[in-house]
Design an enzyme around this catalytic site. Structure first.
Site, PDB file in Angstrom:
ATOM      1  N   CYS A  96       0.864  -1.279   0.052  1.00  0.00           N
ATOM      2  CA  CYS A  96      -0.228  -0.001  -0.081  1.00  0.00           C
ATOM      3  C   CYS A  96       0.841   1.185   0.033  1.00  0.00           C
ATOM      4  CB  CYS A  96      -0.768   0.101   1.188  1.00  0.00           C
ATOM      5  SG  CYS A  96      -2.247   1.135   0.967  1.00  0.00           S
ATOM      6  N   HIS A 136      -3.306  -5.466   1.364  1.00  0.00           N
ATOM      7  CA  HIS A 136      -2.801  -5.763   2.797  1.00  0.00           C
ATOM      8  C   HIS A 136      -2.694  -7.114   3.072  1.00  0.00           C
ATOM      9  CE1 HIS A 136      -2.421  -1.205   3.922  1.00  0.00           C
ATOM     10  NE2 HIS A 136      -3.594  -1.215   3.330  1.00  0.00           N
ATOM     11  N   GLU A 144      -0.938  -8.372   5.092  1.00  0.00           N
ATOM     12  CA  GLU A 144      -0.834  -8.742   6.702  1.00  0.00           C
ATOM     13  C   GLU A 144      -2.181  -8.380   7.652  1.00  0.00           C
ATOM     14  OE1 GLU A 144      -0.382  -5.758   5.052  1.00  0.00           O
ATOM     15  OE2 GLU A 144      -0.866  -4.118   6.053  1.00  0.00           O
TER      16      GLU A 144
END
Lengths: 81, 245
Positions: free
Chosen positions: B86, B203, B205
């Site tokens: 990002c 994302h 994560e």
């Protein structure tokens, strides 16, 4: 010296922000507005008196940071502060 | 093995990335403040998501002035693995480790939603634990994710299999309606020509453990770890569970 820098999207790059403003103006009744492009305006103070040195410095900072030359053009004007 | 996560003022996914690497994948990680000037003990670098410097001027533009950036460029030029997520992707574009630039999302909205992305290249150091053509469900959260580059660069990206992820429907078809932000060619993630730098807008994560509803993102981190391990058989097929203490 003082520099005024204009950073604008390159021709042909879609500007959704400008388009939203154009549509809003149309809603307000300004039917003659054909297009709006949004850019950035910066005022910069430089501790230089020599125009050519200042020009070189401003060009450099535009290329290194102020504009992303993949998508943006820049131009600037210099004057004594 | 030590994976470094760079922390800029305004980064907000740094600890999430460190959590996935250390607690989910069981590998050492170090949070590295942007004023640092060494990556001597680091084997791979993650540039996390967030709003470095409040997105002033342009997303990622001010971060390029941080002292760690020159070190990261050197690290990448020496073949080190660099993953930008990002805002980290936006920074990689701004510092020229990846080609192109990000424009405002086509509809001007900040988009925060789960999207499907297709793994177009599963032979990268960041996707080797994925199947080619696999569809991952990953969250996006950005206002400037509308990838743009000139036609010549786009052709090169396509020809060299540098487009690693594309926005698609759940069956893997990239269509206009599954393109959330107007990105050229539905691009969600690209790598550099050398194949050691990857940037992606989603994302991983945020979806790397079942507790959060999806483990799809874990594949990206396990791929990276796999690439850093000379003996790939030593990588656990099942990641080390997070031990609560």
């Amino acid at each position: 010296m003082k520099a005024t820098v204009y950073v604008t999207l390159k021709a042909g790059i879609h500007d959704p922000q400008g388009e939203a403003i154009r549509q809003s103006l149309s809603t307000l009744g300004f039917d003659s507005i054909q297009g709006v492009r949004v850019g950035k305006y910066l005022e910069i103070e430089i501790s230089e008196t020599d125009p050519s040195t200042t020009e070189a410095t401003v060009k450099q900072i535009c290329e290194k940071l102020l504009a992303n030359t993949v998508i943006e053009d820049f131009r600037f004007e210099l004057r004594a502060s | 093995m030590n994976i470094g996560v760079i922390v800029f003022p305004g980064s907000n996914c740094d600890r999430d990335c460190a959590h996935v690497v250390s607690d989910i994948c069981g590998r050492q990680t170090s949070l590295i403040w942007h004023q640092e000037t060494s990556l001597a003990t680091i084997d791979a670098v993650i540039l996390p998501g967030g709003f470095s410097y409040g997105d002033y001027l342009r997303s990622g533009a001010i971060a390029r002035c941080s002292p760690i950036i020159e070190v990261i460029i050197q690290f990448a030029q020496n073949g080190g693995l660099v993953l930008g997520i990002c805002n980290g992707f936006q920074i990689l574009l701004e510092i020229g480790l990846l080609p192109g630039a990000m424009l405002r999302n086509q509809d001007l909205h900040f988009i925060c939603e789960d999207v499907y992305v297709k793994v177009e290249n599963a032979s990268t150091p960041f996707t080797n634990r994925c199947e080619s053509g696999q569809v991952l469900k990953l969250p996006i959260a950005h206002a400037e994710g509308n990838y743009y580059t000139d036609p010549v660069t786009l052709s090169a990206l396509q020809a060299n299999a540098q487009i690693v992820f594309r926005y698609c429907d759940k069956d893997g078809y990239p269509t206009q309606t599954t393109n959330p932000n107007g990105s050229l060619d539905n691009i969600a993630g690209i790598q550099n020509a050398a194949g050691n730098v990857l940037g992606l807008m989603p994302h991983p994560e945020r979806c790397a453990e079942a507790l959060l509803g999806s483990e799809d993102g874990q594949k990206i981190f396990l791929s990276l770890i796999n690439s850093l391990t000379t003996d790939s058989s030593s990588i656990a097929q099942h990641p080390i569970a997070h031990e609560t203490s």
